[in-house]
Design a protein around this motif. Structure first.
Motif, mmCIF file in Angstrom:
data_model
loop_
_atom_site.group_PDB
_atom_site.id
_atom_site.type_symbol
_atom_site.label_atom_id
_atom_site.label_comp_id
_atom_site.label_asym_id
_atom_site.label_seq_id
_atom_site.Cartn_x
_atom_site.Cartn_y
_atom_site.Cartn_z
ATOM 1 N N ALA A 193 10.538 -4.190 21.268
ATOM 2 C CA ALA A 193 9.782 -3.923 20.037
ATOM 3 C C ALA A 193 8.662 -4.943 19.861
ATOM 4 C CB ALA A 193 10.711 -3.946 18.825
ATOM 5 N N VAL A 194 8.936 -6.198 20.196
ATOM 6 C CA VAL A 194 7.890 -7.225 20.068
ATOM 7 C C VAL A 194 6.742 -6.883 21.030
ATOM 8 C CG1 VAL A 194 7.342 -9.679 20.331
ATOM 9 C CG2 VAL A 194 9.543 -9.004 19.364
ATOM 10 N N GLU A 195 7.114 -6.456 22.218
ATOM 11 C CA GLU A 195 6.067 -6.112 23.208
ATOM 12 C C GLU A 195 5.175 -4.971 22.707
ATOM 13 O OE1 GLU A 195 8.803 -7.485 27.026
ATOM 14 O OE2 GLU A 195 8.588 -5.348 26.558
ATOM 15 N N ARG A 196 5.759 -4.057 21.950
ATOM 16 C CA ARG A 196 4.995 -2.896 21.462
ATOM 17 C C ARG A 196 4.171 -3.206 20.210
ATOM 18 N NH1 ARG A 196 9.865 -0.077 22.221
ATOM 19 N NH2 ARG A 196 10.234 -0.236 19.988
ATOM 20 N N MET A 197 4.462 -4.339 19.582
ATOM 21 C CA MET A 197 3.868 -4.612 18.272
ATOM 22 C C MET A 197 2.357 -4.819 18.369
ATOM 23 S SD MET A 197 4.991 -8.144 16.569
ATOM 24 C CE MET A 197 3.755 -9.332 16.198
ATOM 25 N N GLU A 198 1.602 -4.139 17.497
ATOM 26 C CA GLU A 198 0.155 -4.350 17.568
ATOM 27 C C GLU A 198 -0.569 -4.450 16.230
ATOM 28 O OE1 GLU A 198 -0.994 0.245 18.682
ATOM 29 O OE2 GLU A 198 -0.739 -1.236 20.292
ATOM 30 N N ASN A 199 0.181 -4.372 15.120
ATOM 31 C CA ASN A 199 -0.505 -4.436 13.826
ATOM 32 C C ASN A 199 -0.048 -5.617 12.985
ATOM 33 O OD1 ASN A 199 -1.947 -1.982 14.160
ATOM 34 N ND2 ASN A 199 -0.026 -0.896 13.792
ATOM 35 N N ASP A 200 -0.940 -6.058 12.118
ATOM 36 C CA ASP A 200 -0.549 -7.053 11.134
ATOM 37 C C ASP A 200 0.285 -6.363 10.054
ATOM 38 O OD1 ASP A 200 -1.714 -9.102 12.478
ATOM 39 O OD2 ASP A 200 -3.630 -8.962 11.429
ATOM 40 N N LEU A 201 0.899 -7.158 9.210
ATOM 41 C CA LEU A 201 1.838 -6.599 8.225
ATOM 42 C C LEU A 201 1.240 -6.632 6.826
ATOM 43 C CD1 LEU A 201 4.771 -5.707 7.453
ATOM 44 C CD2 LEU A 201 5.286 -8.145 7.179
ATOM 45 N N SER A 202 1.178 -5.465 6.210
ATOM 46 C CA SER A 202 0.696 -5.421 4.826
ATOM 47 C C SER A 202 1.785 -5.990 3.924
ATOM 48 C CB SER A 202 0.404 -3.971 4.442
ATOM 49 O OG SER A 202 0.439 -3.859 3.047
ATOM 50 N N ILE A 203 1.440 -7.024 3.173
ATOM 51 C CA ILE A 203 2.469 -7.685 2.358
ATOM 52 C C ILE A 203 2.210 -7.556 0.860
ATOM 53 C CG2 ILE A 203 3.253 -9.372 4.065
ATOM 54 C CD1 ILE A 203 1.281 -11.230 2.112
ATOM 55 N N SER A 204 1.276 -6.677 0.488
ATOM 56 C CA SER A 204 1.033 -6.502 -0.943
ATOM 57 C C SER A 204 1.076 -5.034 -1.322
ATOM 58 C CB SER A 204 -0.332 -7.085 -1.315
ATOM 59 O OG SER A 204 -1.351 -6.310 -0.720
ATOM 60 N N ARG A 205 1.368 -4.792 -2.568
ATOM 61 C CA ARG A 205 1.329 -3.437 -3.108
ATOM 62 C C ARG A 205 0.544 -3.490 -4.408
ATOM 63 N NH1 ARG A 205 2.687 -3.008 1.280
ATOM 64 N NH2 ARG A 205 4.622 -2.184 2.145
ATOM 65 N N PRO A 206 -0.393 -2.539 -4.619
ATOM 66 C CA PRO A 206 -1.148 -2.572 -5.867
ATOM 67 C C PRO A 206 -0.219 -2.292 -7.046
ATOM 68 C CG PRO A 206 -1.599 -0.565 -4.639
ATOM 69 C CD PRO A 206 -0.715 -1.400 -3.769
ATOM 70 N N LYS A 207 -0.440 -2.996 -8.128
ATOM 71 C CA LYS A 207 0.438 -2.820 -9.294
ATOM 72 C C LYS A 207 0.368 -1.408 -9.851
ATOM 73 C CE LYS A 207 1.256 -7.366 -11.153
ATOM 74 N NZ LYS A 207 0.779 -8.333 -12.129
ATOM 75 N N SER A 208 -0.749 -0.736 -9.593
ATOM 76 C CA SER A 208 -0.866 0.639 -10.096
ATOM 77 C C SER A 208 0.237 1.507 -9.499
ATOM 78 C CB SER A 208 -2.233 1.201 -9.709
ATOM 79 O OG SER A 208 -2.422 1.021 -8.317
ATOM 80 N N ARG A 209 0.671 1.173 -8.300
ATOM 81 C CA ARG A 209 1.698 1.974 -7.627
ATOM 82 C C ARG A 209 3.094 1.357 -7.801
ATOM 83 N NH1 ARG A 209 2.430 2.064 -2.196
ATOM 84 N NH2 ARG A 209 0.408 1.194 -1.698
#
Ligand code: MSP
Length: 519
Positions: A193-209
């Motif tokens: 899984a680490v070898e396949r990993m290619e994206n950064d991680l979104s760590i926020s959510r808008p308060k509207s949602r």
């Protein structure tokens, strides 16, 4: 020696606890109690994961505030863990102000260090899994599978944690750290899984949602992604200071932990996000945690789910069979790392065969014979007879525990109980008692059985602590269970044991459910 620091996953407070949650907490509890037996200090952390979209949605459905909703569900979990005798030292609840403060301090530090950046994002979002999806998450038919729930296309600004920056390190670390994950095959899965990993991680959510979360310290319009918040519990509740580069003595003494988690949350949450987060915070390689990745408790071979209607509440089985039988069954029948099938029939059978027949009978017969033939008094024998391989059993028990194989440890103990019962059949104390020339032999046999019971008690105490306390009362052994006492000959000459009181009455085995009618 450092304390043994063990954690469980923290349970989502969006529903009621089931037998799978119970299994994980019992497993961690048993390991904690095993380490306490050797006198080692233990720090056992467990708790609840109280933020996130699922909680917000469940609260909304019930028409209550998330605060009230979470308080109610948390009380359920806490009550269950108390009934299950989970001997935790600290309780992590992620809505606690101290935890929030640590999460925010960590976010700010990572933001200041350039580990977090802001960028626009347009893509598919799964509400159920609370994450953005990529094309790789699509099934062979090109669609997002049912496991993602409702998937919608959204566009928003979000904050990313630079996961990919840590990819090379993580790959090396996972590849070169034997024993990072137990069982080993899961570590291989993680490496792929680490070898396949290619994206950064979104760590926020808008308060509207999503408003039910921890505010980002650098953007009040957003809350923190629930996994980022939840994972931090392992350090915040162990005394980690969010801001400081130099850590508190308390934390440094405890850390690193052994994380007991289920097979569904090693990849990506623990094995990727958590290790990368710790690396970004400056934790060196020798301060990385270890993972004990257990399997699933299934019902009739299927995952428990509300939609199938096969969710099993541990309270039901505690009510019928008692808490110690539930603990014993889950630990004895589940091979750590593999899935197991939960069945009240097998639970009852296990209770009858191991606890009532092997253990209960042994205790009852031994104390009865001692009372009848020697007024309850022991005559000490310095050596264990060959027929009772105590030292070998203790060795096997220890080896099994050190490699997380709780079921094998119990198997070893039951082998000794079986040997004791066989010893009674072979030695026939009832015949020896009739022959005055066999008095010494009779005393040696009875002493051997009492010693085995005492040692078996110590070995079973991590799994069935209350029953062992009662067993010790009957033997009048008044020391707490200690592994150092699991050696031959500690019951002194002339020691007087108590009267037998049935420990594990047999239970009726529930009738099998009729097979489901085929439609
Ligand atoms: N909240 C997250 C964990 C955050 S840890 C920083 C979560 N919660 S959960 O309630 O869904 O699951 C809690 C634990 O229970 C996980 O380790 C999960 O694998 C485990 N189990 C959930 N269902 C299970 C079974 N049926 N059987 C055994 N364990 C299972 O994930």
């Amino acid at each position: 020696m450092k304390p043994f620091f063990i954690t469980t996953a923290i349970d989502y407070t969006n529903g009621t606890p089931h037998i799978g949650h119970a299994y994980e907490k019992i497993l961690a509890d048993v390991l904690a109690r095993y380490h306490r037996l050797s006198g080692r200090e233990v720090f056992f952390l467990t708790g609840v994961d109280q933020h996130g979209q699922k909680v917000q949605q469940s609260a909304k459905k019930e028409g209550v505030t998330p605060e009230d909703f979470v308080a109610g569900v948390t009380a359920h979990f806490a009550a269950l863990y108390q009934r299950l005798e989970i001997s935790f030292d600290a309780w992590a609840a992620t809505t606690e102000p101290m935890h929030k403060q640590v999460v925010q301090a960590i976010l700010q530090r990572l933001f200041d260090a350039g580990e977090i950046y802001r960028a626009g994002y347009r893509g598919y979002y799964s509400t159920r899994q609370e994450q953005f999806l990529t094309d790789k998450d699509r099934g062979p038919d090109g669609l997002f599978g049912a496991e993602w729930g409702e998937v919608s296309e959204i566009e928003e600004e979000t904050y990313y944690f630079k996961l990919t920056k840590h990819k090379e390190w993580l790959q090396q670390f996972v590849a070169n750290t034997p024993g990072l994950v137990y069982p080993e095959f899961r570590q291989n899965e993680l490496l792929r899984a680490v070898e396949r990993m290619e994206n950064d991680l979104s760590i926020s959510r808008p308060k509207s949602r999503l408003s039910w979360g921890i505010d980002l310290p650098f953007d009040a319009n957003c809350v923190t992604f629930v996994w980022f918040d939840a994972l931090v519990n392992y350090i915040s509740f162990a005394g980690y200071r969010g801001e400081a580069a130099v850590q508190s003595e308390e934390f440094t003494r405890r850390w690193p932990a052994l994380h007991v988690i289920g097979k569904d949350i090693l990849v990506p949450a623990h094995g990727i996000y958590w290790l990368a987060m710790l690396h970004a915070l400056g934790f060196p390689d020798d301060q990385m945690p270890r993972f004990l990745d257990h399997g699933y408790v299934l019902v009739d071979g299927e995952k428990m789910s509300k939609s199938i209607g096969n969710v099993r509440d541990p309270n039901t089985y505690i009510d019928i069979f008692g808490v110690e039988a539930v603990r014993y069954f889950l630990m004895r029948d589940c091979v750590v790392g593999q899935d197991m099938d939960f069945s009240d029939i097998r639970l009852a059978e296990r209770l009858n065969s191991d606890l009532a027949n092997s253990m209960g009978n042994l205790l009852n017969r031994t104390l009865n014979m001692l009372a009848k033939y020697r007024g309850g008094r022991l005559v000490r024998s310095p050596e264990a007879p060959d027929a009772l391989p105590v030292a070998a059993c203790v060795e096997e028990w220890k080896r099994a525990f050190e490699s997380h194989q709780v079921h094998a440890a119990l198997e070893a103990v039951m082998k000794l109980a079986t040997a004791c019962n066989k010893y009674i059949e072979v030695e026939k104390p009832f015949s020896l008692a009739k022959d005055p020339s066999q008095a010494a032999r009779l005393e040696a046999v009875l002493y051997g059985l009492a010693e085995c019971l005492r040692i078996i008690g110590i070995l079973l105490s991590p799994v069935i602590p209350k029953s062992v306390a009662t067993l010790f009362e009957q033997l009048r052994w008044d020391r707490p269970p200690l592994s150092a006492d699991a050696v031959w000959g500690l019951l002194p000459d002339g020691h007087e044991v108590g009267a037998p009181v049935p420990l594990f009455p047999r239970v009726d085995v529930p009738a099998a459910q009729p097979p489901k009618a085929s439609v």
